[in-house]
Design an enzyme around this catalytic site. Sequence first.
Site, mmCIF file in Angstrom:
data_model
loop_
_atom_site.group_PDB
_atom_site.id
_atom_site.type_symbol
_atom_site.label_atom_id
_atom_site.label_comp_id
_atom_site.label_asym_id
_atom_site.label_seq_id
_atom_site.Cartn_x
_atom_site.Cartn_y
_atom_site.Cartn_z
ATOM 1 C CD GLU A 30 46.396 39.303 7.094
ATOM 2 O OE1 GLU A 30 45.278 38.795 6.896
ATOM 3 O OE2 GLU A 30 46.921 40.098 6.291
ATOM 4 C CG HIS A 44 41.017 40.013 7.565
ATOM 5 N ND1 HIS A 44 40.010 40.752 6.953
ATOM 6 C CD2 HIS A 44 42.163 40.346 6.924
ATOM 7 C CE1 HIS A 44 40.543 41.503 6.000
ATOM 8 N NE2 HIS A 44 41.849 41.289 5.965
#
Length: 229
Positions: free
Chosen positions: A65, A68
């Site tokens: 995450e 990202h």
Amino acid sequence: MSKVRLPVNKTHWTQHSDCAVVNAYYNRIENSIYFPAGILQGVYFNEGRPNYMNYGGIGCVITHEITHAFDIQGSQYNEHGILVNWWSNETKKAYNEKVKCVIEQFNNFKAEEINMQVNGENTLPENIADIGGIKNAYSAYEKILKEVGEEPNLPGLNYNNRQMFWLAAGTAGCAKLRNEALKLEILTDEHAPRKFRVWGLVTNMPEFARDFNCSKTSKMNPDKKCNLW
Ligand SMILES: [Zn+2]
């Protein structure tokens, strides 16, 4: 209606209330990462078990995450979630060159059972997050391994701690699909099928080949590895 024309509160709990979901997210307009309670259990995390399992499980999810924020979409937003270019031309150029390796690699993954290739362009942001993520999760694991030393093996599994990290990452990442679902996933999903995501994780990491003593000719130890950072 009382909120109309007021600034958006990006951290209000109502924006982040899906507590039972077994998933995690990066939100580029908030520049936030989000881990619902639902994923902080099971194969991903348990506070009482060895670090290699937690770092291979939730550790890879967290670093995925974070990465990202630097994929081809997230990288276009600044630290406040505003769409603005904060990259130098030189860095962007080098990044775009490196990214080509990932596109090409995933274009060459083929689901033999349905005779379909993965689409390296459509799945690129996720593949960048996977490849960048595991690199950070592994180096974080090596750091904790140095600090706390080797931990006990799991009963019946004759692997060392580093090998267990990879097994935990593969276990958290894998899935088995029927052919119809596999086809649908290749055609419509922003993620590559799980099997190829796991291949992407391990084939780009020299540390994986080292930890399992993979030979130079092994399928999981190709010469060409994609390294973004
Ligand atoms: Zn993702």
